[in-house]
Design an enzyme around this catalytic site. Structure first.
Site, PDB file in Angstrom:
ATOM      1  N   ASP A 108       0.819  -1.213   0.000  1.00 59.34           N
ATOM      2  CA  ASP A 108       0.000   0.000   0.000  1.00 59.34           C
ATOM      3  C   ASP A 108       0.849   1.258   0.000  1.00 59.34           C
ATOM      4  O   ASP A 108       1.501   1.576   0.989  1.00 59.34           O
ATOM      5  CB  ASP A 108      -0.916  -0.016   1.232  1.00 59.34           C
ATOM      6  CG  ASP A 108      -1.904   1.135   1.238  1.00 59.34           C
ATOM      7  OD1 ASP A 108      -2.175   1.688   0.153  1.00 59.34           O
ATOM      8  OD2 ASP A 108      -2.401   1.483   2.309  1.00 59.34           O
ATOM      9  N   ASP A 335      -1.982   5.812  -6.063  1.00 60.59           N
ATOM     10  CA  ASP A 335      -2.260   4.939  -4.918  1.00 60.59           C
ATOM     11  C   ASP A 335      -2.443   3.492  -5.375  1.00 60.59           C
ATOM     12  O   ASP A 335      -3.327   3.199  -6.185  1.00 60.59           O
ATOM     13  CB  ASP A 335      -3.516   5.430  -4.193  1.00 60.59           C
ATOM     14  CG  ASP A 335      -3.842   4.603  -2.956  1.00 60.59           C
ATOM     15  OD1 ASP A 335      -2.905   4.049  -2.348  1.00 60.59           O
ATOM     16  OD2 ASP A 335      -5.026   4.510  -2.599  1.00 60.59           O
TER      17      ASP A 335
END
Length: 459
Positions: A108, A335
């Protein structure tokens, strides 16, 4: 008198100079004298979430991001994580402890903390191997003391007080998510074992991570987590794995997210460090755009979108729509933990209108909930779909193929995988579907993002 944010951030970086010294001294050098880089395989776990599920998970994740954007932060809680409030599409195997224990973590770029599910059991016969990190079974596990400087880098539980007189008073942390989910435990140090570019194993000492003994809520245990045992934070903050290892490896990392719909599924990799002295396939054709820093969201990797074109025609979108203002609103982040791509509502409406106008395909019999444009591609082997391109800062152009923004939602049905950001203070997000097939390089020292469609065959 409260210190300004810049002073707090500088202080935290100084604290880390001593905290991560072991890491910098522990990494190997190849036999030919060149610096090795770390190579971690990225996994895409089946069954995949449906596009409608991905939209739901993404919406929860962004809701948390936006709500946290203007939450006051102090020296005690400078890091805010949105990890695990997304669909968790890509995962990394991490071998933690001595002897190594293999765990599956969500990769992440939208969070900093590395944390894993932990157990303090002594007789662990009831635990399936790999279901949690067994702290007592590692000879190198070491919780930080609550008055260690490192403890100032994580959010502490409410009403928690440090007992300076006690020898064993561990640093406790607690992360809360937008839907009420929580992970809490000890902020600790441990040895991790990772593969290097030469095929050797590197044992890295003193990696900071959260040993989570309490986990609750759907974001960290439900379908969106997909069986993972924790999160590998790759954000810009000082406790992310990429930051902890960055000083020894050129302060950069890269990855290529391969299209998981291809059969057989190709392998994706996360690389930490300079790859083959930066002359790996694709590097010579790589384009760059500046990375920007938002003090209100120091974790995220911000880039500039200057304009958008459809089939080579520039759309008349006001540039202010894309701007990151002085209050920390707006802008665009890249992201890995968000699946779809989210754009400001005024820009999204213009893009949607033009693409609808240029699509020459029929609508499906049934609408797909949550998607504004879907087409029926039955009996069409190679449907022609409009080509989308983004003019970025640094005079670079990002031109993904249509499969990166038209997603299969049903048999013979493709939907536009773009969504509108309705919150005025929100930001745009380039999600992992839009990134597929590109080698992306996050270079923190040069504050730039590199991208190339010719680098995904890295060895």
């Amino acid at each position: 008198m409260a210190l300004p944010f810049s002073s707090l951030f500088s202080l935290l970086l100084l604290l880390l100079i001593f905290f991560f010294t072991d890491i910098c001294n522990a990494l190997p050098i190849a036999q030919n004298g060149t610096v090795e880089y770390l190579k971690l395989r990225l996994l895409h776990i089946k069954p995949f979430t449906t596009p409608s599920q991905a939209l739901s998970f993404d919406s929860q994740r962004l809701s948390f991001f936006f709500s946290a954007l203007h939450t006051p932060q102090s020296l005690k809680s400078p890091v805010v994580s949105g990890a695990s409030t997304g669909s968790g599409q890509y995962f990394v195997d991490l071998r933690l402890g001595t002897p190594p224990q293999k765990l599956l973590l969500v990769a992440d770029t939208g969070s900093d903390l590395v944390w894993v599910k932990c157990s303090a059991c002594r007789n662990c016969t009831r635990h399936t191997p790999g279901s949690a990190f067994l702290a007592r079974h590692s000879t190198t596990f070491s919780p930080n003391h609550c008055y260690d400087s490192a403890c100032q880098l994580v959010p502490l539980p409410k009403h928690h007080r440090c007992n300076h007189a006690r020898l064993h008073s561990p640093c406790r942390y607690e992360y809360s998510y937008g839907d009420g989910s929580k992970t809490s435990g000890f902020f600790s140090k441990e040895t991790t074992t990772l593969n290097t570019s030469s095929g050797r194993e590197a044992k890295l000492k003193g990696i900071a991570f959260g040993c989570a003994f309490r986990i609750s809520g759907p974001s960290v245990s439900g379908a969106s987590f997909n069986g993972a045992h924790g999160v590998m934070g790759l954000g810009r903050g000082p406790i992310s794995l990429s930051s902890q290892l960055g000083h020894r490896f050129g302060n950069k990392f890269s990855y290529c997210l391969m299209d998981h719909d291809i059969s057989p599924s190709p392998t994706s990799y996360l690389l930490i460090g300079s790859t083959q002295n930066d002359v790996a396939p694709g590097k010579r054709r790589m384009r760059f755009t500046p990375l920007h820093f938002n003090p209100l969201s120091p974790t995220f990797y911000y880039i500039d979108i200057e304009s958008v074109s459809v089939d080579g025609i520039k759309l008349p979108i006001n540039p202010s729509v894309w701007a990151l203002d002085e209050l920390g609103n707006g802008g665009t982040i890249v992201d890995s933990g968000t699946t779809l791509t989210f754009l400001p509502e005024p820009a999204y409406r213009q893009i949607l209108t033009v693409i609808k106008r240029r699509v020459r395909l029929p609508s499906p019999a049934e609408p797909t909930p949550g998607f504004d444009l879907c087409v029926n591609v039955s009996e069409i082997e190679h449907p022609r779909l409009p080509k989308l391109s983004f003019k970025l800062g640094g005079d670079s152009v990002f031109s993904p193929p249509p499969r990166n923004y038209f997603v299969d939602t049903d048999e013979d049905v493709k939907c536009l995988a773009l969504q509108a950001v309705m919150t005025p203070s929100g930001f745009s997000v380039i999600g992992n579907l839009m990134q597929q097939g590109f080698l992306l390089e996050f270079d923190k020292d040069r504050t730039r993002l590199g991208f190339s469609r010719h680098g995904c065959a890295l060895p």
